[in-house]
Design an enzyme around this catalytic site. Structure first.
Site, PDB file in Angstrom:
ATOM      1  N   ASP A  17      19.283   4.697  29.964  1.00  0.00           N
ATOM      2  CA  ASP A  17      18.988   4.436  28.555  1.00  0.00           C
ATOM      3  C   ASP A  17      17.498   4.261  28.287  1.00  0.00           C
ATOM      4  OD1 ASP A  17      21.773   4.467  28.143  1.00  0.00           O
ATOM      5  OD2 ASP A  17      21.897   2.359  28.700  1.00  0.00           O
ATOM      6  N   LYS A  20      15.858   9.327  27.796  1.00  0.00           N
ATOM      7  CA  LYS A  20      15.801  10.660  28.395  1.00  0.00           C
ATOM      8  C   LYS A  20      16.186  11.733  27.375  1.00  0.00           C
ATOM      9  CE  LYS A  20      18.798   9.276  31.444  1.00  0.00           C
ATOM     10  NZ  LYS A  20      18.818   7.828  31.186  1.00  0.00           N
ATOM     11  N   GLY A  44      25.019   8.485  27.735  1.00  0.00           N
ATOM     12  CA  GLY A  44      24.959   8.429  26.278  1.00  0.00           C
ATOM     13  C   GLY A  44      23.516   8.612  25.877  1.00  0.00           C
ATOM     14  N   HIS A  45      23.230   9.734  25.240  1.00  0.00           N
ATOM     15  CA  HIS A  45      21.856  10.009  24.818  1.00  0.00           C
ATOM     16  C   HIS A  45      21.824  10.089  23.300  1.00  0.00           C
ATOM     17  CE1 HIS A  45      21.309  10.885  28.990  1.00  0.00           C
ATOM     18  NE2 HIS A  45      22.024  11.984  28.951  1.00  0.00           N
TER      19      HIS A  45
HETATM   20  P1  GDP Z   1      19.029   7.906  27.402  1.00  0.00           P
HETATM   21  O1  GDP Z   1      20.395   7.589  27.873  1.00  0.00           O
HETATM   22  O2  GDP Z   1      17.990   7.740  28.463  1.00  0.00           O
HETATM   23  O3  GDP Z   1      18.935   9.250  26.734  1.00  0.00           O
HETATM   24  O4  GDP Z   1      18.675   6.813  26.302  1.00  0.00           O
HETATM   25  P2  GDP Z   1      19.650   6.303  25.103  1.00  0.00           P
HETATM   26  O5  GDP Z   1      19.696   7.367  24.061  1.00  0.00           O
HETATM   27  O6  GDP Z   1      20.908   5.787  25.641  1.00  0.00           O
HETATM   28  O7  GDP Z   1      18.837   5.029  24.617  1.00  0.00           O
HETATM   29  C1  GDP Z   1      17.568   5.117  24.098  1.00  0.00           C
HETATM   30  C2  GDP Z   1      17.592   4.657  22.629  1.00  0.00           C
HETATM   31  O8  GDP Z   1      16.279   4.399  22.197  1.00  0.00           O
HETATM   32  C3  GDP Z   1      18.130   5.704  21.654  1.00  0.00           C
HETATM   33  O9  GDP Z   1      18.797   5.043  20.618  1.00  0.00           O
HETATM   34  C4  GDP Z   1      16.876   6.401  21.139  1.00  0.00           C
HETATM   35  O10 GDP Z   1      17.025   6.940  19.838  1.00  0.00           O
HETATM   36  C5  GDP Z   1      15.911   5.258  21.131  1.00  0.00           C
HETATM   37  N1  GDP Z   1      14.507   5.623  21.400  1.00  0.00           N
HETATM   38  C6  GDP Z   1      14.026   6.543  22.275  1.00  0.00           C
HETATM   39  N2  GDP Z   1      12.678   6.474  22.324  1.00  0.00           N
HETATM   40  C7  GDP Z   1      12.318   5.477  21.488  1.00  0.00           C
HETATM   41  C8  GDP Z   1      11.059   4.879  21.125  1.00  0.00           C
HETATM   42  O11 GDP Z   1      10.001   5.249  21.613  1.00  0.00           O
HETATM   43  N3  GDP Z   1      11.099   3.817  20.245  1.00  0.00           N
HETATM   44  C9  GDP Z   1      12.258   3.355  19.703  1.00  0.00           C
HETATM   45  N4  GDP Z   1      12.210   2.333  18.847  1.00  0.00           N
HETATM   46  N5  GDP Z   1      13.448   3.888  20.021  1.00  0.00           N
HETATM   47  C10 GDP Z   1      13.480   4.930  20.901  1.00  0.00           C
HETATM   48  P1  IMO Z   2      22.479   7.273  30.504  1.00  0.00           P
HETATM   49  O1  IMO Z   2      22.486   8.726  30.944  1.00  0.00           O
HETATM   50  C1  IMO Z   2      23.240   3.103  31.530  1.00  0.00           C
HETATM   51  C2  IMO Z   2      26.346   2.357  34.537  1.00  0.00           C
HETATM   52  C3  IMO Z   2      27.600   1.657  34.087  1.00  0.00           C
HETATM   53  C4  IMO Z   2      27.964   0.920  35.367  1.00  0.00           C
HETATM   54  C5  IMO Z   2      27.575   1.907  36.461  1.00  0.00           C
HETATM   55  C6  IMO Z   2      28.732   2.740  36.991  1.00  0.00           C
HETATM   56  O2  IMO Z   2      22.843   7.072  29.089  1.00  0.00           O
HETATM   57  O3  IMO Z   2      21.223   6.597  30.910  1.00  0.00           O
HETATM   58  P2  IMO Z   2      30.119   4.778  35.987  1.00  0.00           P
HETATM   59  O4  IMO Z   2      30.988   4.864  34.767  1.00  0.00           O
HETATM   60  O5  IMO Z   2      28.997   5.758  36.005  1.00  0.00           O
HETATM   61  O6  IMO Z   2      30.918   4.803  37.263  1.00  0.00           O
HETATM   62  O7  IMO Z   2      29.476   3.294  35.906  1.00  0.00           O
HETATM   63  O8  IMO Z   2      26.592   2.759  35.873  1.00  0.00           O
HETATM   64  N1  IMO Z   2      25.999   3.578  33.775  1.00  0.00           N
HETATM   65  C7  IMO Z   2      25.003   3.646  32.879  1.00  0.00           C
HETATM   66  N2  IMO Z   2      24.172   2.687  32.410  1.00  0.00           N
HETATM   67  N3  IMO Z   2      23.100   4.383  31.112  1.00  0.00           N
HETATM   68  C8  IMO Z   2      23.903   5.354  31.590  1.00  0.00           C
HETATM   69  O9  IMO Z   2      23.732   6.654  31.318  1.00  0.00           O
HETATM   70  C9  IMO Z   2      24.953   5.004  32.488  1.00  0.00           C
HETATM   71  N4  IMO Z   2      25.916   5.684  33.133  1.00  0.00           N
HETATM   72  C10 IMO Z   2      26.546   4.806  33.914  1.00  0.00           C
HETATM   73  O10 IMO Z   2      27.360   0.781  33.026  1.00  0.00           O
HETATM   74  O11 IMO Z   2      27.141  -0.211  35.528  1.00  0.00           O
HETATM   75 MG    MG Z   3      21.980   6.332  27.436  1.00  0.00          MG
END
Ligand code: GDP
Ligand code: IMO
Ligand code: MG
Length: 431
Positions: A17, A20, A44-45
């Site tokens: 999170d 990416k 989850g992106h």
């Molecule tokens: P990922 O799993 O690595 O793709 O990240 P997630 O999407 O799960 O979580 C990142 C969250 O931060 C998302 O809701 C993005 O829209 C948000 N985000 C990404 N870059 C920035 C930033 O520079 N500032 C803020 N405030 N939010 C950001």
């Molecule tokens: P993104 O791509 C954050 C965590 C779960 C749990 C562990 C194992 O959005 O960064 P799993 O279901 O993969 O067997 O769970 O990994 N986990 C994540 N935490 N971001 C993710 O993906 C994750 N994918 C799995 O919460 O601790």
């Molecule tokens: Mg994520």
């Protein structure tokens, strides 16, 4: 100087999170292929484009860039119901998904593995991992155990039936005898999977060959990791990890692109740290600061909605990620979330049972015992969400970025100042 390269990897440097999805989307318009190489719909992106928010799980974030071909690589585990749900959801919003390709070697998440993931966690009780419950772990376990069902098996019903039979011999014993659940019939699994054949067929390809040939023609490939370095099954905080290779090495095995093709690795690192699920997290905050990071950063899971655990930036972890992945460039995300703190603690080392440790401790026990050694950097109060160049940031925010760069083992080439595609401070070219 980093030379321009055809195959670029994006990895998470912390526990996921980091942003990416946004980084991939940012580069998506400048590459020809975006490949997801590990994980599945545990990811989850969230990507925000012109105020529209898209939440992607299984699909590569490149699906949102009209010029590029999104690819689900062989290292991914695919839940076919989620695949088509996501495709249909995007198509309804006017996103063309017809370019999507799916590796014939990717493994399929069968329904019994979703069940086993959930009941397995319950069985573990206080020792649970806190998985996303999507069947990821059991499906990778089947892959290693040579009991997996692959995308290509869909096209030979006899083979598919044999494989499901083979898997269920073991799974039904576990379901009924260990977990007290009902047995699953071969037919119900095969029927469900066969129901997807016609929709799956046009997107299935020998993606490793196709990517190899594309690179040979001078095309650019972006390899997008799910999860992150500290969730990697080998290099993460085992056993509190996911079940795939989320580091840059996994980009090769999970796509079929050779290591020699990759000369650029972009590590995505948040300006603070978060974690979802169980497992050690030395800089975790249980106070008002943690609550404020969660609220300001919107730190609730895209996949499960769980509140993310929040803490300060951990430089030893960033250095570890730089080393394990060979990070050439960091993208520092969510700097805007830190606006308003007078002083910002940054973890520079650990105290492990009274001894200062500057790197990731060798053992998991050491990491469980690690307490952070903090340095304190000055904060800022100005709204930085409109900054586009380093010089637009207040001096203390510039110092925060520079100090993190010095501590973290690779240059910082971009800084996120908001969720929008354009809310990025560019320092060095990423492609
Ligand atoms: P990922 O799993 O690595 O793709 O990240 P997630 O999407 O799960 O979580 C990142 C969250 O931060 C998302 O809701 C993005 O829209 C948000 N985000 C990404 N870059 C920035 C930033 O520079 N500032 C803020 N405030 N939010 C950001
Ligand atoms: P993104 O791509 C954050 C965590 C779960 C749990 C562990 C194992 O959005 O960064 P799993 O279901 O993969 O067997 O769970 O990994 N986990 C994540 N935490 N971001 C993710 O993906 C994750 N994918 C799995 O919460 O601790
Ligand atoms: Mg994520």
């Amino acid at each position: 100087m980093v030379r321009p390269v055809p195959a670029v990897v994006i990895v998470g440097a912390q526990w996921g999170d980091e942003g990416k999805g946004k980084a991939t989307d940012l580069l998506g318009s400048r590459v020809d292929y975006v490949v997801k190489f590990n994980g599945g719909n545990n990811a989850g992106h969230t990507v925000v484009i012109d105020g529209e928010t898209y939440a992607l799980h299984l699909l590569p974030s490149g699906i949102l860039s009209p010029g590029c071909v999104p690819v689900i690589g062989n290292g991914v585990v695919v839940d076919l119901s989620v695949l088509f749900e996501e495709i249909d959801g995007l198509e309804k919003r006017g996103i063309d998904t017809s370019r999507l390709l799916l590796s014939a070697n990717a493994h399929i998440i069968a329904d019994y593995n979703r069940t086993l993931d959930k009941v397995g966690e319950r069985f573990l009780g206080s020792r649970k991992i806190g998985t996303t419950g999507r069947g990821i772990g059991p499906t990778y376990a089947d892959k290693m155990n040579r009991l997996g069902i692959r995308v290509q098996d869909l096209f030979d019903e006899k083979i598919l039936t044999q494989k499901v039979e083979g898997a269920l011999e073991l799974k039904n014993q576990m379901l009924t005898k260990v977990y007290n659940r009902r047995a699953v019939s071969v037919d119900e699994i095969v029927d469900e999977l066969v129901g997807y054949v016609d929709r799956v067929r046009p997107m299935v390809a020998d993606t490793a060959l196709l990517l190899h040939e594309a690179l040979g023609r001078g095309k650019t490939v972006l390899l997008e990791a799910g999860q992150a370095t500290l969730l990697d099954v080998d290099h993460g905080t085992y056993p509190f990890v996911t079940s795939s290779s989320a580091t840059s090495g996994g980009a090769c095995t999970g796509s079929g692109i050779a290591p020699t093709e990759i000369t650029r690795v972009i590590g995505i690192v948040k300006a603070y740290a978060t974690r979802v699920g169980e497992g050690p997290f030395p800089t975790e905050l249980f106070d008002e600061d943690g609550e404020r990071l969660r609220t300001n950063g919107g730190e609730f899971g895209t996949t499960t909605g769980r509140p993310r655990r929040c803490g300060w930036y951990d430089a030893p972890i960033a250095r570890y990620a730089a080393r394990i992945n060979g990070v050439t460039d960091f993208v520092l995300t969510k700097l805007d979330v830190l606006t308003g703190w007078e002083r910002i603690p940054v973890c520079v080392a650990y105290d492990v049972d009274g001894e200062r440790v500057d790197e990731m401790p060798m053992t998991q026990t050491g990491f469980h015992h690690a307490t952070p050694v903090y340095e304190y950097l000055d904060g800022w109060t100005e709204d930085i969400s409109g900054a586009r160049e380093l010089g637009d940031l207040p001096a203390t925010a510039q110092t925060y970025v520079k100090t993190l760069e010095e501590m973290s083992g690779a240059r910082i080439s971009a800084v996120g100042v908001g969720p929008g595609r354009e809310q990025t401070v560019q320092v060095h070219d990423l492609l």
